[in-house]
Structure formats: structure tokens, C-alpha cells
Enzyme design. Structure first.
Site, PDB file in Angstrom:
ATOM      1  N   ASP A 212       0.836  -1.198   0.000  1.00 58.03           N
ATOM      2  CA  ASP A 212       0.000   0.000   0.000  1.00 58.03           C
ATOM      3  C   ASP A 212       0.878   1.258   0.000  1.00 58.03           C
ATOM      4  O   ASP A 212       1.892   1.331   0.706  1.00 58.03           O
ATOM      5  CB  ASP A 212      -0.883  -0.016   1.252  1.00 58.03           C
ATOM      6  CG  ASP A 212      -1.872   1.121   1.297  1.00 58.03           C
ATOM      7  OD1 ASP A 212      -2.715   1.195   0.388  1.00 58.03           O
ATOM      8  OD2 ASP A 212      -1.806   1.928   2.240  1.00 58.03           O
ATOM      9  N   GLU A 268       1.487  -0.591  -5.125  1.00 61.37           N
ATOM     10  CA  GLU A 268       0.501   0.450  -5.387  1.00 61.37           C
ATOM     11  C   GLU A 268       1.291   1.758  -5.398  1.00 61.37           C
ATOM     12  O   GLU A 268       1.564   2.346  -4.357  1.00 61.37           O
ATOM     13  CB  GLU A 268      -0.570   0.508  -4.306  1.00 61.37           C
ATOM     14  CG  GLU A 268      -1.633   1.557  -4.639  1.00 61.37           C
ATOM     15  CD  GLU A 268      -2.287   2.199  -3.414  1.00 61.37           C
ATOM     16  OE1 GLU A 268      -3.417   2.680  -3.548  1.00 61.37           O
ATOM     17  OE2 GLU A 268      -1.662   2.241  -2.342  1.00 61.37           O
TER      18      GLU A 268
END
Length: 544
Positions: A212, A268
Site C-alpha cells: 500500500d 501500489e
């Protein structure tokens, strides 16, 4: 044994299915999805034909940001189950031939995490404070934040603490919600803690990690002011995409390789252009990076051809394979996103709600979504699917304000609706309470979910579910993920054509049906009209 252990490089052409645990399946009847619910539904995913699953966070968390505020990186949030439930889920997935990827959130923790609570209790300048980005404020009394940075969720990116004696204290940085303090990755202690976290899950048999905010760990040490007024998600800033972040992932890659050649990292990373994004997947760094330029591309033959070309070229240049994705837990579902007029004023990262400036055409949106998916799944490389897109689920618009939970909606006082609309629990059975999701639904499900429930679509050859199953079966059978793309002339600038692995793919962006070349039809995203490909449709043909 993990299915990946016998196939290094599996990730280059895999189809990976994202599970948002809160909304996938409720196994214990409390209205919130959980790990036993996932385990029970894994056979449906195996039947769909995916190669791996990726789970959004399931760690202990106050759920201020739906689990992306992690309070313990090496355990399971009780609402989702236990570590034993995770082990059972992983074993079941591996038994069905699917790999398991888990989310890791290294940019920030929850403010409830023991590490941050210890930092709050420790004095200024202590080793505990050095875990996070604490700074003195500006102004005569330190009453102003250390700089002018704003949170992604709206409002300032700094919060001031109160000392034990009641006096105002230092400020801490949170690029997201105030309950998500950012780590200070200039501190070796932080690096070592996350290496231990990776080891914990690798020892439990996970096949990889989706990272993330992979571009956000390192901040400019001077913390300079930055005017983000005209910045977008791809703008280079003092807190996104600094070069030194790559040192983190080189170290992580070495750790993963010590467990064998089949464990992967996926970034990401909201960075652009694609040539710069490919830095994340150099041979000694990550294996994959999400292709957000493809996701955000306009429904246009010129735009899509350009992003496909640039993607393949950029990733091949560093020895990697491109990823393709159309929906995830952070954006408007593509069955709605593609239904907007070209001049729509909707910002797709802001979500949808009753007061949005425009609304999508659901029929057009689903038609284009099926066409876009057929185009995507023919491309060489790895494809990611988001739960429910195989049912053609639209973005849910009419969620009452009082029930919305996204911190974006809360922090902007309703100016941005946020991501709740793509996170509504899935419909499994049309005639059961809560459409078979479980004993309740933590976000309200619209009536249309009954029509789109999985049991309604099973066995219906015209359904979106059946279409996805056919797409994935033909993709695997013909090894399209491992093929090479060649563009073909179609005689029209509004019709995109290419071949991969003995399949000719045509996508019609024009307003009129177009004649097809010779070749048996393998599949079509919409019924042919007198043998012609209709508008906003994609067909796969046997290459002649």
C-alpha cells in the site's frame, strides 16, 4: 504446499482477484465479511478461473479507514477471525490451486498501534518518537503546522498532540487520516520491524504482498512547503516517489528471494509516466506495479492504444511484465465509470452520491465494461480483477450520509463521497436476506443487486458472470498472458485491432456496427448484429 512453488514467474501472466474482506462473504452472521466467509466461497473463485487472490487488510484495526489503519501487523482483526482462520483459508486456496497475496501497509500505522502509543508517552527526541514523523510547530508558540501539506483525505496533514501535563506538544504527520500517523523511514528501526512482519507472513505460507502507498514511504527530510493546488495523483512531490524509496524494496526483494523464486511484491505506486513507474519493477526490486494509467484512461481508441504501447514498452525494458486493472477498492467501479459522458464533471477518485454533478448511464456503462474487460484480458501480462466486477456490479450511489464510513466523506464534510460505493457487500443469492452475503450488511445493498446476484447469473450464458468465466478459460487455454501483441489495421481509427497468441481482438469504439474479418468467433462482449460487431463491444476471433 503452495502452488507457486512449482512455477517461478507465475505472476507474469496470472489473473489475480482482489478480495475486500469486509464485503466478500459473512461467515458468522454479524453483517461483516470475514475469513471463514472467504474460505467458504473459494470454490466459486476457482470455478471463475483465477490464479491467485489478494486480500485487503484483515489485521487488528480500529477500522477508521477500513483496515488500512493497522494496529498490529502480525495478527487478525477479531471481526475477521483468527490466525487459525487465516491458515485454514490459505490452505484451502492452495488446495484449489490459487495463491494468496496479502496487503501490507508500511507508510503509516494506526494511532492505536502500540508503537505509536509508546511514542506519545515518550519525551521529545526519544527513540520512540523517532519511529514517526514528529516535529515542532511553526510560529512563536509552535501553534502552526510544520509545513502546509494536506491530507489525501482532506484537511491538514498534521495533528498536534497534547502533552501529559495538558500543554500543547509536537505535531505528527499523517498523509491520510489523523488516525494514521506516518512512519519515519529514515529510522533503521522502522526497516527492521517491517522485515520481521514480512518474515512472519512468509513463514505462514503467503505467496506475496501488495504494498500500500508504495511510493510514499520516504519524505524529503527538509519537509518543505508544497503547493498541491494543481497537483494530481501523479505529481512529483516532497512526499511521493522519492528515489531513495527504492532502497527499501531492494532489501525486501532479497528477503523474499531467500524463500524461493515464487514470492512476489506488487506496488501500489501512483507515479507517472509509465517509464518512471517501471523503476519499481527493475530486476532487483518489485515484481509488479499497478498500471493506474491504464485504469484511468479515457474510453478512446487513441488513448488506450497509447497506454497499451507505453505500458508494454516500459515494463519490457526492465525485464518485467505489465499489469492491467480496471477496478479496485479505491475507484468508481468500471461498470459505472465507463457510463459517463465525455464532458462529465465527476472526479472518479471522489466517488458518487446523490449530489454528484453527473450520473452514469448503467446500460452503456456495463456494455463498455464488458468490452473493456475483454480487451484487457487479451493483453499479455498479468490482470487484476476486483470482487464483484464479474457480476457487472455498478457503483452504489444512494448510500445515506449517516451510513457512509469512508474518512474522505467525513474529513471533507461530504464534499467528496469517497469509496463506500465500490465497497458494498456482494450479492450471492437473490432470494436470501442481504442477497446471501450473511446475517446483515455493513453498507446498504441496492435492489439491483438482487438482479445481479451470483446465483441468478450462474448457468445463464448471457450473464456477465458466464462471460468472465469464458474469458478466463480462453485466456488460459490460449496462453494470452504469455503472448506477444501485434497491432493490426482495421480500416477505421475507431476500431482497435491486435493479435495475441493466435487470437485476433477487435474493439469497436464507433457509434455504428462494423464488419468482421474472416475467422471463427471465440467470444464477444455483446451479441453480434447481422454478423457485425456492435458499438462499444469487443470480439475475439480465431486468427486466420
Amino acid at each position: 504446499m503452495s502452488p507457486a512453488q512449482s512455477s517461478p514467474g507465475w505472476w507474469r501472466k496470472a489473473v489475480i482477484y482482489q478480495i475486500y474482506p469486509r464485503s466478500f462473504a459473512d461467515g458468522n452472521g454479524d453483517g461483516i465479511g470475514d475469513l471463514p466467509g472467504i474460505t467458504a466461497k473459494l470454490p466459486e473463485l476457482a470455478a471463475l478461473g483465477v490464479d491467485a487472490i489478494w486480500l485487503s487488510p484483515f489485521y487488528p484495526s480500529p477500522q477508521k479507514d477500513a483496515g488500512y489503519d493497522v494496529a498490529d501487523y502480525v495478527d487478525v482483526e477479531p471481526m475477521f477471525g483468527t490466525l487459525a482462520d487465516f491458515d485454514a483459508m490459505r490452505e484451502a486456496a492452495h488446495g484449489l490451486g490459487m495463491r494468496v497475496i496479502v496487503d501490507i501497509v508500511p507508510n503509516h500505522s494506526s494511532s492505536a498501534h502500540r508503537w505509536f502509543q509508546e511514542a506519545l508517552a515518550a519525551p521529545e527526541g526519544s527513540p520512540e518518537r523517532a519511529r514517526y514523523l514528529f516535529r515542532d510547530g511553526r510560529g512563536p508558540n509552535g501553534d502552526l503546522p510544520p509545513n502546509n501539506w494536506n491530507s489525501v483525505f482532506g484537511g491538514p496533514a498534521w495533528t498536534r498532540i497534547t502533552n501529559a501535563d495538558g500543554t500543547p506538544g509536537q505535531w505528527y504527520l499523517h498523509l491520510f487520516d489523523s488516525s494514521q500517523p506516518d512512519f519515519d523511514w529514515s529510522n533503521r528501526w522502522v526497516h527492521d520491524q517491517f522485515l520481521d512482519v514480512l518474515r512472519f507472513w512468509l513463514e505462514r505460507g503467503v505467496d506475496g504482498f501488495r504494498v500500500d502507498v508504495a511510493h510514499g514511504l520516504i519524505k524529503d527530510p527538509d519537509l518543505p512547503d508544497f503547493d498541491a493546488t494543481n497537483a494530481d495523483a501523479f505529481t512529483v512531490t516532497p512526499y511521493w516517489g522519492l528515489e531513495t524509496v527504492h532502497e527499501v524494496y531492494r532489501e525486501w526483494r532479497k528477503l523474499l528471494e531467500s524463500y524461493g523464486p515464487d514470492r512476489i511484491l506488487c506496488a501500489e505506486a501512483w507515479v507517472a509516466p509509465l517509464k518512471r513507474l517501471s523503476d519499481w519493477v527493475r530486476p532487483d526490486e518489485m515484481h509488479q506495479a499497478f498500471n493506474f494509467e491504464f485504469l484511468t484512461s479515457a474510453w478512446s481508441p487513441v488513448a488506450l492504444k497509447q497506454v497499451i504501447d507505453e505500458s508494454i514498452e516500459a515494463f519490457q525494458a526492465v525485464g518485467s511484465a505489465s499489469t492491467w486493472v480496471l477496478s479496485n477498492h479505491d475507484v468508481i467501479r468500471h461498470a459505472s465509470r465507463l457510463g459517463f459522458a465525455p464532458d462529465s464533471k465527476v472526479v472518479h477518485s471522489d466517488g458518487l452520491g446523490p449530489n454528484s454533478p453527473d450520473f452514469p448511464d448503467p446500460v452503456l456503462g456495463l456494455k463498455r465494461a464488458r468490452a473493456a474487460t475483454a480487451l484487457m484480458l487479451a493483453l499479455p501480462g498479468c490482470a487484476y480483477l476486483y470482487q464483484g466486477e464479474e457480476l457487472g456490479l455498478p457503483e452504489v450511489i444512494d448510500i445515506p450520509d449517516a451510513l457512509r464510513q469512508d474518512p474522505t466523506f467525513i474529513r471533507t464534510k461530504g464534499e467528496r463521497y469517497g469509496r463506500d460505493g465500490c465497497r458494498v457487500p456482494l450479492p450471492w443469492a437473490a432470494d436470501k436476506p442481504f442477497y446471501g452475503f450473511g446475517g446483515g450488511s455493513w453498507l446498504p445493498q441496492p435492489a439491483v443487486f438482487g438482479e445481479l446476484a451470483r446465483d441468478r447469473q450462474e448457468g445463464d450464458p448471457a450473464s456477465t458472470l458466464s462471460f468472465y468465466k469464458t474469458l478466463l478459460a480462453e485466456r488460459a487455454k490460449r496462453d494470452l498472458g504469455g503472448g506477444t501483441l501485434y497491432w493490426v489495421e482495421t480500416g477505421s481509427e475507431e476500431v482497435v485491432g491486435f493479435t495475441v497468441g493466435g487470437v485476433q481482438v477487435l474493439c469497436n469504439f464507433s457509434a455504428e456496427p462494423v464488419a468482421l474479418p474472416a475467422g471463427a468467433v471465440i467470444l464477444s462482449s455483446a451479441p453480434l448484429l447481422d454478423g457485425k460487431l456492435p458499438a462499444d463491444a469487443t470480439v475475439w476471433l480465431e486468427q486466420q
